[in-house]
Scaffold this active site. Structure first.
Site, short mmCIF file in Angstrom:
data_model
loop_
_atom_site.label_atom_id
_atom_site.label_comp_id
_atom_site.label_asym_id
_atom_site.label_seq_id
_atom_site.Cartn_x
_atom_site.Cartn_y
_atom_site.Cartn_z
N HIS A 167 -11.40 -6.31 7.79
CA HIS A 167 -12.24 -5.98 6.61
C HIS A 167 -13.50 -5.17 6.99
O HIS A 167 -14.44 -5.31 6.27
CB HIS A 167 -12.60 -7.28 5.94
CG HIS A 167 -11.47 -7.89 5.31
ND1 HIS A 167 -10.67 -8.86 6.01
CD2 HIS A 167 -10.66 -7.85 4.11
CE1 HIS A 167 -9.59 -9.27 5.40
NE2 HIS A 167 -9.55 -8.77 4.28
N GLU A 214 0.83 -1.24 0.17
CA GLU A 214 0.02 0.00 -0.01
C GLU A 214 0.81 1.17 -0.05
O GLU A 214 0.65 2.15 -0.72
CB GLU A 214 -1.07 -0.16 1.27
CG GLU A 214 -2.11 -1.11 1.21
CD GLU A 214 -1.57 -2.30 1.25
OE1 GLU A 214 -2.36 -3.40 0.94
OE2 GLU A 214 -0.60 -2.77 1.99
#
Length: 278
Positions: free
Chosen positions: A119, A49
């Site tokens: 998540h 990321e």
């Protein structure tokens, strides 16, 4: 909503030869199939990321339109340094000589009913203190298309957070005729969805569908539309702020403090926050 997101990016690529879409697995359509529109200028990256956002910063500095995807908002934190210390500050540190206004970071956010601790997070509040960034959360297909194109074309770096449970929740939405052609909505403007007289209820993303009375969809978290909210609260005398993220240092705390200052003499009750568990 995932189709509206895909359509917005397709238009951006078709109308801007400098635009590219990149991230983990996006060339295969992505986890939520938001990037299934061919592979020209759409490519996969390594699983990093920090690298994805750093690469986007470099592309935008060179004048490209960089549309990056962080596969889940829960994994945006390794890129926090690139977002807060680089993307947000480049225009200021250069005295306006150069900027990364062409950078947009897309990422699925909020809970989905399963997915557990990695998540289901709502990290929008972490970015409210990063002057130079904008944060946008759409509630529906037409909002997603208009706000995503508005974000891609905004002269500032934007984090565009897509509530993942809404990608395929067509039954939640009223009938919306999403424009087939280019369609853009301005950032930083809230929308009163349900006018009322007794209470102002302010939220964004998924909780829009669980809220009643005078209901405002904030849409842009940074900058947030303080004028619309204050005007509403001055009329109704009450404010409830709803967000999925936890209460401590959440976006609702900033909004509550500012509205308390602006609307103190018109408030009939303390401002209330309804939030996710800590």
């Amino acid at each position: 909503m995932y189709q509206a997101v895909r359509d917005a990016m397709s238009i951006a690529l078709a109308k801007d030869d400098s635009a590219v879409v990149f991230g983990e697995d996006v060339a295969f359509g992505g986890v939520f199939r938001c990037t299934m529109f061919g592979r020209e200028r759409v490519f996969n990256t390594p699983l990093t990321e920090q690298g994805i956002v750093g690469f986007g910063v470099g592309l935008a500095l060179m004048g490209h339109t960089a549309i990056a995807e962080i596969q889940f908002a829960d994994y945006i934190f390794p890129a926090f340094d690139q977002l807060v210390n680089e993307a947000a500050k480049i225009r200021y540190r250069s005295g306006g000589t150069y900027n990364v206004g062409g950078l947009t970071i897309r990422t699925p956010t909020m809970s989905v009913g399963h997915g557990g601790l990695y998540h289901s997070q709502s990290p929008e509040g972490f970015f409210m203190g990063a002057s130079g960034l904008k944060v946008v959360i759409p509630r529906s297909p037409i909002q997603a298309k208009g706000l995503l194109l508005g974000s891609i074309r905004d002269p500032n770096p934007v984090i565009f957070m897509e509530p993942k449970i809404l990608y395929r929740s067509a039954g939640l939405f009223a009938v919306e005729q999403v424009p087939v052609d280019d369609y853009e909505l301005p950032l930083g403007q809230a929308e009163i969805l349900v006018p009322g007289a007794d209470l102002t209820l302010l939220t964004w993303g998924t909780p829009v569908y669980h809220s009643k009375v005078e209901l405002i969809d904030l849409r842009s978290i940074l900058p947030w539309d303080v004028e619309t909210v204050a005007e509403s609260v001055n009329r109704t005398g009450r404010l409830v702020i709803v967000h999925e993220a936890g209460m401590t240092a959440g976006v609702g705390a900033e909004i509550s403090a500012e509205i308390q200052k602006r609307c103190f003499l018109k408030l009939n009750a303390p401002i209330k926050r309804v939030t996710g568990w800590e």
